[in-house]
Scaffold this motif. Structure first.
Motif, PDB file in Angstrom:
ATOM      1  N   GLU A 112     -11.328  38.108  48.088  1.00  0.00           N
ATOM      2  CA  GLU A 112     -11.773  38.486  46.741  1.00  0.00           C
ATOM      3  C   GLU A 112     -10.824  37.961  45.670  1.00  0.00           C
ATOM      4  O   GLU A 112     -11.227  37.433  44.648  1.00  0.00           O
ATOM      5  CB  GLU A 112     -11.896  40.014  46.669  1.00  0.00           C
ATOM      6  CG  GLU A 112     -12.605  40.526  45.443  1.00  0.00           C
ATOM      7  CD  GLU A 112     -11.657  41.173  44.444  1.00  0.00           C
ATOM      8  OE1 GLU A 112     -10.641  41.695  44.894  1.00  0.00           O
ATOM      9  OE2 GLU A 112     -11.939  41.144  43.248  1.00  0.00           O
ATOM     10  N   LYS A 121      -6.817  33.111  45.125  1.00  0.00           N
ATOM     11  CA  LYS A 121      -6.677  32.599  43.757  1.00  0.00           C
ATOM     12  C   LYS A 121      -5.268  32.038  43.611  1.00  0.00           C
ATOM     13  O   LYS A 121      -4.295  32.593  44.132  1.00  0.00           O
ATOM     14  CB  LYS A 121      -6.911  33.710  42.732  1.00  0.00           C
ATOM     15  CG  LYS A 121      -8.252  34.437  42.792  1.00  0.00           C
ATOM     16  CD  LYS A 121      -9.444  33.547  42.697  1.00  0.00           C
ATOM     17  CE  LYS A 121     -10.717  34.269  42.316  1.00  0.00           C
ATOM     18  NZ  LYS A 121     -11.325  35.120  43.334  1.00  0.00           N
ATOM     19  N   TRP A 172     -10.344  25.746  40.346  1.00  0.00           N
ATOM     20  CA  TRP A 172     -11.095  26.577  39.393  1.00  0.00           C
ATOM     21  C   TRP A 172     -10.426  26.462  38.031  1.00  0.00           C
ATOM     22  O   TRP A 172      -9.225  26.151  37.935  1.00  0.00           O
ATOM     23  CB  TRP A 172     -11.082  28.027  39.875  1.00  0.00           C
ATOM     24  CG  TRP A 172     -12.056  28.958  39.195  1.00  0.00           C
ATOM     25  CD1 TRP A 172     -13.199  28.612  38.530  1.00  0.00           C
ATOM     26  CD2 TRP A 172     -11.959  30.391  39.130  1.00  0.00           C
ATOM     27  NE1 TRP A 172     -13.837  29.753  38.059  1.00  0.00           N
ATOM     28  CE2 TRP A 172     -13.094  30.841  38.410  1.00  0.00           C
ATOM     29  CE3 TRP A 172     -11.053  31.331  39.611  1.00  0.00           C
ATOM     30  CZ2 TRP A 172     -13.328  32.199  38.163  1.00  0.00           C
ATOM     31  CZ3 TRP A 172     -11.266  32.678  39.373  1.00  0.00           C
ATOM     32  CH2 TRP A 172     -12.400  33.102  38.639  1.00  0.00           C
ATOM     33  N   ASN A 204     -15.052  25.421  41.799  1.00  0.00           N
ATOM     34  CA  ASN A 204     -15.777  26.611  41.364  1.00  0.00           C
ATOM     35  C   ASN A 204     -16.018  26.524  39.862  1.00  0.00           C
ATOM     36  O   ASN A 204     -15.117  26.221  39.086  1.00  0.00           O
ATOM     37  CB  ASN A 204     -14.927  27.850  41.677  1.00  0.00           C
ATOM     38  CG  ASN A 204     -15.686  29.148  41.489  1.00  0.00           C
ATOM     39  OD1 ASN A 204     -16.863  29.243  41.818  1.00  0.00           O
ATOM     40  ND2 ASN A 204     -15.011  30.144  40.934  1.00  0.00           N
ATOM     41  N   GLU A 205     -17.292  26.744  39.465  1.00  0.00           N
ATOM     42  CA  GLU A 205     -17.657  26.881  38.040  1.00  0.00           C
ATOM     43  C   GLU A 205     -17.159  25.731  37.174  1.00  0.00           C
ATOM     44  O   GLU A 205     -16.463  25.916  36.175  1.00  0.00           O
ATOM     45  CB  GLU A 205     -17.097  28.220  37.505  1.00  0.00           C
ATOM     46  CG  GLU A 205     -17.639  29.421  38.253  1.00  0.00           C
ATOM     47  CD  GLU A 205     -17.164  30.743  37.669  1.00  0.00           C
ATOM     48  OE1 GLU A 205     -16.259  30.760  36.827  1.00  0.00           O
ATOM     49  OE2 GLU A 205     -17.713  31.790  38.072  1.00  0.00           O
ATOM     50  N   ASN A 225     -19.520  25.499  44.063  1.00  0.00           N
ATOM     51  CA  ASN A 225     -19.935  26.881  43.807  1.00  0.00           C
ATOM     52  C   ASN A 225     -20.043  27.144  42.309  1.00  0.00           C
ATOM     53  O   ASN A 225     -19.164  26.769  41.524  1.00  0.00           O
ATOM     54  CB  ASN A 225     -18.887  27.821  44.417  1.00  0.00           C
ATOM     55  CG  ASN A 225     -19.351  29.271  44.468  1.00  0.00           C
ATOM     56  OD1 ASN A 225     -20.408  29.569  45.008  1.00  0.00           O
ATOM     57  ND2 ASN A 225     -18.554  30.169  43.905  1.00  0.00           N
ATOM     58  N   GLN A 282     -23.554  31.741  43.178  1.00  0.00           N
ATOM     59  CA  GLN A 282     -22.777  32.981  43.211  1.00  0.00           C
ATOM     60  C   GLN A 282     -23.707  34.206  43.330  1.00  0.00           C
ATOM     61  O   GLN A 282     -23.401  35.177  44.037  1.00  0.00           O
ATOM     62  CB  GLN A 282     -21.903  33.098  41.966  1.00  0.00           C
ATOM     63  CG  GLN A 282     -20.758  32.093  41.961  1.00  0.00           C
ATOM     64  CD  GLN A 282     -19.813  32.274  40.788  1.00  0.00           C
ATOM     65  OE1 GLN A 282     -19.924  33.251  40.039  1.00  0.00           O
ATOM     66  NE2 GLN A 282     -18.896  31.344  40.611  1.00  0.00           N
ATOM     67  N   HIS A 337     -24.753  36.377  40.879  1.00  0.00           N
ATOM     68  CA  HIS A 337     -24.501  37.547  40.015  1.00  0.00           C
ATOM     69  C   HIS A 337     -25.778  37.791  39.201  1.00  0.00           C
ATOM     70  O   HIS A 337     -26.063  37.072  38.239  1.00  0.00           O
ATOM     71  CB  HIS A 337     -23.302  37.310  39.099  1.00  0.00           C
ATOM     72  CG  HIS A 337     -22.012  37.132  39.840  1.00  0.00           C
ATOM     73  ND1 HIS A 337     -21.499  38.087  40.692  1.00  0.00           N
ATOM     74  CD2 HIS A 337     -21.134  36.104  39.866  1.00  0.00           C
ATOM     75  CE1 HIS A 337     -20.358  37.661  41.218  1.00  0.00           C
ATOM     76  NE2 HIS A 337     -20.107  36.454  40.740  1.00  0.00           N
ATOM     77  N   GLU A 371     -21.645  35.299  46.180  1.00  0.00           N
ATOM     78  CA  GLU A 371     -21.003  36.439  45.492  1.00  0.00           C
ATOM     79  C   GLU A 371     -22.047  37.449  44.983  1.00  0.00           C
ATOM     80  O   GLU A 371     -21.951  37.969  43.896  1.00  0.00           O
ATOM     81  CB  GLU A 371     -20.168  35.941  44.300  1.00  0.00           C
ATOM     82  CG  GLU A 371     -19.183  34.844  44.634  1.00  0.00           C
ATOM     83  CD  GLU A 371     -18.413  34.343  43.443  1.00  0.00           C
ATOM     84  OE1 GLU A 371     -18.386  35.027  42.389  1.00  0.00           O
ATOM     85  OE2 GLU A 371     -17.796  33.268  43.537  1.00  0.00           O
ATOM     86  N   TRP A 419     -20.420  40.319  46.735  1.00  0.00           N
ATOM     87  CA  TRP A 419     -19.069  40.302  46.176  1.00  0.00           C
ATOM     88  C   TRP A 419     -18.454  41.697  46.297  1.00  0.00           C
ATOM     89  O   TRP A 419     -18.420  42.464  45.356  1.00  0.00           O
ATOM     90  CB  TRP A 419     -19.064  39.798  44.721  1.00  0.00           C
ATOM     91  CG  TRP A 419     -17.706  39.347  44.282  1.00  0.00           C
ATOM     92  CD1 TRP A 419     -16.914  39.913  43.311  1.00  0.00           C
ATOM     93  CD2 TRP A 419     -16.950  38.252  44.803  1.00  0.00           C
ATOM     94  NE1 TRP A 419     -15.738  39.235  43.186  1.00  0.00           N
ATOM     95  CE2 TRP A 419     -15.714  38.201  44.098  1.00  0.00           C
ATOM     96  CE3 TRP A 419     -17.176  37.286  45.793  1.00  0.00           C
ATOM     97  CZ2 TRP A 419     -14.730  37.245  44.356  1.00  0.00           C
ATOM     98  CZ3 TRP A 419     -16.209  36.326  46.063  1.00  0.00           C
ATOM     99  CH2 TRP A 419     -15.003  36.313  45.345  1.00  0.00           C
TER     100      TRP A 419
END
Ligand code: XIL
Length: 357
Positions: A71, A75, A112, A153-154, A196, A232, A234, A265, A307
């Protein structure tokens, strides 16, 4: 890696998993991972070391999940707070928990725009050294065995207009994405490499979906080693809804490009709707089904992860709401007391309804 002795002493080791009860109290031995496996895909969840301290969370995770994703432990601000000084303790504990309990792991994220340590952007500005990216990727891809990993990511701007601002884009331009995937493949040829993002799910986001396909087409045309697209997932129960026709068409385009599809996620925001809990839970379950029924109807889909599993660990919008009113978001399959919710049943029904491809 943490020692088995240390891990077993932590109490978060493999546990005999009794039947879990639904919110109605009925005994129900079904498991989401078994239903998913019977339909040819993996179900799992994001997990954090602070969650693994709670026996009831561990029981549910071991019962329902075949795969975990870190989670926060992967990072970069958590892993490399000082340049070149890695703190692998928490990430090792997650991977050890998974290995000791027969779960696979996916990695998230390698590159990221967010959650980077404060030293990184200045270092990139001072010297556009590709090793600031490729060295980090190589370190993680060689240390951990991952079924799949979110390499980037993103990267797309939230409005779908081009790429999102990022220290990586500032340093290397759009080719940073290519660099990341090539470095990941070179370091570990076995892991599936995923792009992602969040934005393809909701109906109004035509431009985002178009930009995503354009990004994928560019990577494929330049023979960048990419294996799949991570949605993801969301969602919003009482906001912009999934447009099932648009989502189906988009996912068919992704599959036509030879890519796999993962939901990475999944959660369903329940704010903005009725205050009554049963109505919120129903809205959450319905939107998850509308999304998953389409995603799972595509043979390229091979994984669905939420998530986290429980509302217990989600920070409320305002702390006073939790203190005064006990108000929590209800976005996930289990409530704060680890009781199954209508969303759990919606996942089970959507999984069970998948065609056998
Ligand atoms: C979030 C985690 O939940 C937080 O604990 C962490 O501090 C920041 O990242 N999209 C993503 C995830 O891809 O990595 C983010 O997770 C949530 C949004």
């Amino acid at each position: 890696m943490i020692s088995r002795r240390h891990f077993l002493a932590s109490g978060a080791s493999a546990l005999a998993v009794p039947a879990l009860t639904s919110s109605s109290g009925a005994q129900d031995r079904r498991s989401l991972k078994a239903i998913a496996a019977s339909k040819g895909f993996v179900f799992g969840t994001a997990a954090a070391t602070y969650e693994l301290k709670h026996r009831d969370f561990v029981l549910a995770a071991l019962h329902d999940c075949a795969q975990l994703v870190p989670e926060y432990e992967m990072k970069r601000d958590a892993l490399e707070p000082q340049r070149g000084q890695y703190n692998f303790t928490d990430l090792d504990a997650l991977f050890s928990f998974a290995a000791l309990n027969g779960l696979s792991m996916r990695g998230h994220p390698l590159v990221w725009y967010a959650a980077n340590p404060p030293w990184l952007a200045p270092a990139l500005q001072a010297r556009r050294d590709e090793r600031l990216m490729t060295g980090y990727i190589q370190t993680l891809m060689r240390r951990y065995t991952m079924t799949s990993v979110d390499v980037v990511n993103e990267a797309i701007a939230p409005d779908g207009n081009g790429l999102r601002p990022s220290p990586w884009l500032d340093a290397f331009g759009p080719r940073y994405i290519d660099m990341a995937f090539h470095a990941a493949r070179a370091a570990n040829p076995r892991a599936k490499l995923i792009y992602n993002d969040w934005g393809c799910e909701q109906g109004p986001n035509d431009r985002f979906r178009a930009t995503t396909l354009k990004l994928l087409d560019g990577l494929i045309a330049r023979r960048v080693p990419i294996d799949g697209l991570g949605l993801q997932g969301h969602l919003e129960a009482f906001g912009p809804r999934v447009d099932q026709r648009k989502l189906r068409d988009f996912l068919n385009e992704v599959r036509a490009r030879g890519l796999s599809i993962l939901v990475t996620e999944l959660d369903v925001l329940d704010s903005g709707g009725p205050s009554e809990i049963a109505a919120r839970d129903r809205g959450v379950a319905d939107e998850a089904r509308r999304f998953l029924d389409v995603v799972l109807d595509n043979p390229a889909t091979n994984a669905v992860l939420t998530w986290s599993l429980s509302d217990r660990y989600i920070d409320p919008p305002e702390e006073w709401k939790l203190k005064l009113m006990g108000w929590r978001f209800r976005k996930l399959p289990y409530d704060a007391q680890m009781r199954r919710k209508p969303l759990w049943n919606a996942l089970a029904q959507s999984f069970a309804g998948r065609h056998s491809f």
